[in-house]
Scaffold this motif. Structure first.
Motif, PDB file in Angstrom:
ATOM      1  N   HIS A   1      -4.920  -6.104  -9.450  1.00  0.00           N
ATOM      2  CA  HIS A   1      -3.728  -6.105 -10.308  1.00  0.00           C
ATOM      3  C   HIS A   1      -2.720  -5.118  -9.715  1.00  0.00           C
ATOM      4  O   HIS A   1      -2.982  -3.919  -9.618  1.00  0.00           O
ATOM      5  N   VAL A   2      -1.562  -5.625  -9.296  1.00  0.00           N
ATOM      6  CA  VAL A   2      -0.481  -4.810  -8.731  1.00  0.00           C
ATOM      7  C   VAL A   2       0.708  -4.943  -9.677  1.00  0.00           C
ATOM      8  O   VAL A   2       1.165  -6.056  -9.950  1.00  0.00           O
ATOM      9  N   PHE A   3       1.249  -3.806 -10.171  1.00  0.00           N
ATOM     10  CA  PHE A   3       2.294  -3.916 -11.188  1.00  0.00           C
ATOM     11  C   PHE A   3       3.222  -2.711 -11.174  1.00  0.00           C
ATOM     12  O   PHE A   3       2.904  -1.631 -10.660  1.00  0.00           O
ATOM     13  N   ASP A   4       4.377  -2.928 -11.762  1.00  0.00           N
ATOM     14  CA  ASP A   4       5.404  -1.895 -11.909  1.00  0.00           C
ATOM     15  C   ASP A   4       5.077  -1.065 -13.149  1.00  0.00           C
ATOM     16  O   ASP A   4       5.103  -1.597 -14.260  1.00  0.00           O
TER      17      ASP A   4
ATOM     18  N   GLU B   1       7.291   0.153  -3.413  1.00  0.00           N
ATOM     19  CA  GLU B   1       7.058   1.589  -3.555  1.00  0.00           C
ATOM     20  C   GLU B   1       7.086   1.987  -5.025  1.00  0.00           C
ATOM     21  O   GLU B   1       7.938   1.564  -5.791  1.00  0.00           O
ATOM     22  N   GLY B   2       6.089   2.800  -5.407  1.00  0.00           N
ATOM     23  CA  GLY B   2       6.010   3.272  -6.782  1.00  0.00           C
ATOM     24  C   GLY B   2       5.166   2.403  -7.691  1.00  0.00           C
ATOM     25  O   GLY B   2       4.913   2.774  -8.841  1.00  0.00           O
ATOM     26  N   TRP B   3       4.728   1.251  -7.220  1.00  0.00           N
ATOM     27  CA  TRP B   3       3.895   0.374  -8.040  1.00  0.00           C
ATOM     28  C   TRP B   3       2.452   0.855  -8.059  1.00  0.00           C
ATOM     29  O   TRP B   3       1.993   1.536  -7.136  1.00  0.00           O
ATOM     30  N   ASN B   4       1.741   0.462  -9.108  1.00  0.00           N
ATOM     31  CA  ASN B   4       0.326   0.794  -9.251  1.00  0.00           C
ATOM     32  C   ASN B   4      -0.555  -0.344  -8.744  1.00  0.00           C
ATOM     33  O   ASN B   4      -0.190  -1.521  -8.862  1.00  0.00           O
ATOM     34  N   VAL B   5      -1.699   0.025  -8.192  1.00  0.00           N
ATOM     35  CA  VAL B   5      -2.695  -0.954  -7.759  1.00  0.00           C
ATOM     36  C   VAL B   5      -4.004  -0.642  -8.470  1.00  0.00           C
ATOM     37  O   VAL B   5      -4.501   0.487  -8.403  1.00  0.00           O
ATOM     38  N   ARG B   6      -4.544  -1.623  -9.153  1.00  0.00           N
ATOM     39  CA  ARG B   6      -5.842  -1.500  -9.808  1.00  0.00           C
ATOM     40  C   ARG B   6      -6.723  -2.625  -9.296  1.00  0.00           C
ATOM     41  O   ARG B   6      -6.293  -3.783  -9.225  1.00  0.00           O
TER      42      ARG B   6
ATOM     43  N   GLU C   1      12.131  -1.979   0.007  1.00  0.00           N
ATOM     44  CA  GLU C   1      11.174  -2.217   1.079  1.00  0.00           C
ATOM     45  C   GLU C   1       9.747  -2.072   0.555  1.00  0.00           C
ATOM     46  O   GLU C   1       9.472  -1.308  -0.365  1.00  0.00           O
ATOM     47  N   LEU C   2       8.827  -2.823   1.173  1.00  0.00           N
ATOM     48  CA  LEU C   2       7.414  -2.724   0.815  1.00  0.00           C
ATOM     49  C   LEU C   2       6.755  -1.624   1.634  1.00  0.00           C
ATOM     50  O   LEU C   2       7.135  -1.354   2.773  1.00  0.00           O
ATOM     51  N   VAL C   3       5.747  -0.994   1.037  1.00  0.00           N
ATOM     52  CA  VAL C   3       5.011   0.071   1.714  1.00  0.00           C
ATOM     53  C   VAL C   3       3.538  -0.325   1.789  1.00  0.00           C
ATOM     54  O   VAL C   3       3.024  -1.049   0.931  1.00  0.00           O
TER      55      VAL C   3
END
Length: 486
Positions: free
Chosen positions: A219-222, A201-206, A186-188
Motif C-alpha cells: 500500500h503506497v499512499f499520500d 516524495e513524502g508518500w508512505n509505503v506499507r 519527481e519520483l524517488v
C-alpha cells in the motif's frame, strides 16, 4: 513581483525629473496662487482630460516602473484636472499647483505636452514618459509594460514588435504565483527486503512481511490525502460462494469466518465488498500495519476487457474505472482483479483473487494523477529472494504467471491502455464542472504545450499571443500546475 534595486532607483529618478524637467520644484497649493484659467466652456465641449488621474507607470530612457512596483515602494502620484483649466498634482502627500489646456500641463511656467487616448493620459518630454489612468479604469488591469510596449512601437519594425511581445509575456508572468500539482513531482526510489519501486516524495509505503509469500500486499499512499494511492496484492483468499462454505471453513480457523462472501463473481463484485475484505485483512497481524483502504460506495463508470495476469482462467475479468468513497472522501480510479474458482462443488469451494490492483485519487484529480500512479506501479520490482520464496509457496496455477514483477508490469500496461481508451466526453464534462466549482479556467502555453489551470477571468483581459484557452479535447490532458494571478 519583487523589485530590483535599479527599478527603485529609476522611480526616484523619474520623480525628480517630474519635479524639475516637467515644471521644476513648486510650492504647495496653499502657498501659490492659481494660474490663469482656460476657457471652461471650450474645455467642457471637447473630449476633455478633466478629472482625476492616477500614475500607473513611468519610463525613463527605456526603463519602466509599473503600477505594482510603485505600490510596493509606496509611491503614488495623482493629477486633479479641474474644468476651469487649473488643477493640482499630489505626489506622496505633497500637493503642487498646475494649469492645463487641451494639449499640455504647466507647472512653474514649464509646459509638458500630453496625449489622451482610450482612457489613458500620457505626459511626456524628450526622455521621460508617465502614464496615468482614471481610478477604477478597466485598462488598469492590463500590465503597464504591455500597454507601453504596444503603444510606443514604431510601425513596421518586426524586431521591436517581437521584443515588445516578449516584454508583455514577462510582465504577465511576473504577476503569477505558480503552484505545481503534487502529481507533477519527481519520483524517488524506495526499497526493502521484498521489493523496490519509485514513489512520490513524502508518500508512505506499507507492506506485509516476506513470509506472506504469494499473499504479499503493498500500500503506497499520500499521508496528507490517503485516497491518492496504489494498492497491489498478488493473491487474496478465500472469498466464499455462500454462507455454508464459509461456516465449514470457519471450523478449521476463526479467521475464515471473517472472510467475505462473493455473490457477484467478477472483478466488479470483488470491489463491491471491499470493506469486508479490508476488515478481514486488518484482523490479522500479517496485515495490521498496511492500512488497507476502505473502498466503499463502489460505482463503475466504465469497464474494459482484461487479457493479462490470470484472466485466461478468471471469471468475468475486467479493468474498471469507478467512483468510490474512502473515509468520507470522494475518489475515482482504475481497478482490476482476477477471480479464480477452486474446489467448487465439494462443499469446501472458494475463490482466489490474483493481482488485485487499485490506482486512485481524489475525485476530479485522477486525470492529473494517473500518469504518476502508473509510473509507480510499473516500477515495482520484487527482489530475486522474495520471488524465489513466494513461488515456492504457490500452487501450479499461480506459478504459470512467470515472474511476479512482470505481473505488476502487465497490470500497469493494461490499466494505461484502458485509460487511453476511456470515454473522453465524460472527462470533458467532469473537468469543466470541477473548474466552474473551483473558479478556474484552463490555458495552454503555445510554446511548450503545457496546460495550466488559472484563476477565472485571465482570458478576459489578456491579449498576448503565448497563452490560449484550451479546446474541449484538451480537457482530457493532464494539467501541469495551478496559476494564481494578481
Amino acid at each position: 513581483m519583487r523589485l530590483r534595486d535599479e527599478k527603485k532607483a529609476g522611480a526616484l529618478l523619474l520623480a525628480a525629473l517630474l519635479l524639475t524637467g516637467c515644471g521644476g520644484a513648486a510650492d504647495t497649493a496653499s502657498n501659490v496662487e492659481m494660474g490663469t484659467a482656460a476657457d471652461a466652456a471650450t474645455i467642457a465641449a471637447a473630449d476633455t482630460a478633466a478629472g482625476t488621474w492616477e500614475l500607473v507607470s513611468m519610463t525613463y530612457n527605456g526603463m519602466t516602473v509599473g503600477k505594482e512596483d510603485l505600490e510596493e515602494m509606496g509611491t503614488a502620484m495623482t493629477l486633479e484636472l479641474l474644468e476651469d483649466g487649473t488643477g493640482t498634482m499630489d505626489y506622496d502627500g505633497t500637493v503642487y499647483d498646475l494649469t492645463w489646456d487641451d494639449s499640455s500641463i504647466t507647472m512653474e511656467d514649464v509646459a509638458d505636452s500630453y496625449t489622451l487616448e482610450d482612457g489613458v493620459l500620457m505626459l511626456a518630454n524628450a526622455d521621460t514618459e508617465m502614464v496615468f489612468e482614471r481610478p477604477g479604469s478597466v485598462a488598469a488591469v492590463t500590465a503597464p509594460d504591455e500597454e507601453e510596449g504596444e503603444e510606443t512601437l514604431p510601425d513596421g519594425e518586426e524586431g521591436q514588435a517581437a521584443a515588445a511581445d516578449s516584454k508583455t509575456e514577462t510582465a504577465v508572468e511576473d504577476n503569477w504565483t505558480v503552484v505545481p500539482l503534487a502529481s507533477a513531482q519527481e519520483l524517488v526510489p524506495y526499497s526493502c527486503t521484498e521489493f523496490s519501486m519509485n514513489i512520490p516524495e513524502g508518500w508512505n509505503v506499507r507492506s506485509s512481511a516476506m513470509y506472506t509469500g504469494m499473499f504479499h500486499a503493498i500500500h503506497v499512499f499520500d499521508p496528507e490525502n490517503p485516497v491518492n494511492q496504489i494498492f497491489f496484492m498478488l493473491k487474496m483468499e478465500p472469498l466464499f460462494s455462500d454462507e455454508n462454505s464459509r461456516a465449514m471453513m470457519a471450523l478449521s480457523s476463526d479467521l475464515f469466518g471473517k472472510c467475505p462472501i462473493l455473490t457477484n463473481v467478477s472483478t466488479q463484485g470483488v470491489f463491491e465488498i471491499f470493506p469486508q475484505f479490508a476488515d478481514a485483512m486488518n484482523a490479522t497481524a500479517d496485515y495490521a500495519d498496511i492500512q488497507t483502504p476502505y473502498i466503499a460506495d463502489f460505482s463503475v463508470t466504465e469497464s474494459f476487457e482484461s487479457t493479462q495476469g490470470m484472466s485466461s482462467v478468471a471469471i468475468s475479468p475486467s479493468i474498471l474505472r469507478a467512483d468510490f468513497t474512502q473515509d468520507g472522501t470522494a475518489g475515482e480510479g482504475m481497478f482490476t482483479a482476477d477471480v479464480v474458482p477452486f474446489a467448487m462443488g465439494t462443499g469446501m469451494g472458494y475463490y482466489s483473487v490474483y493481482n488485485l490492483t487499485v490506482l486512485s485519487a481524489e475525485k476530479g484529480t485522477f486525470q492529473d494523477w494517473q500518469p504518476t500512479l502508473n509510473k509507480v506501479l510499473s516500477s515495482l520490482n520484487y527482489t530475486p529472494e522474495f520471488q524465489s520464496f513466494a513461488m515456492s509457496q504457490s500452487n501450479q496455477a499461480a506459478s504459470t504467471s512467470q515472474s511476479l514483477s512482470q505481473s505488476a508490469s502487465e497490470m500497469s500496461d493494461s490499466i494505461m491502455s484502458s485509460w487511453e481508451n476511456r470515454n473522453r466526453s465524460q472527462d470533458i464534462m467532469s473537468q469543466k464542472q470541477s473548474d466552474a466549482t473551483l473558479g478556474y479556467e484552463r490555458i495552454v502555453d503555445t510554446e511548450t504545450g503545457n496546460i495550466y489551470k488559472i484563476d477565472n477571468g485571465f482570458t478576459d483581459w489578456y491579449d498576448g499571443s503565448r497563452y490560449k484557452s484550451i479546446t474541449d479535447d484538451q480537457y482530457t490532458d493532464s494539467v501541469e500546475a495551478v496559476i494564481h494571478w494578481k
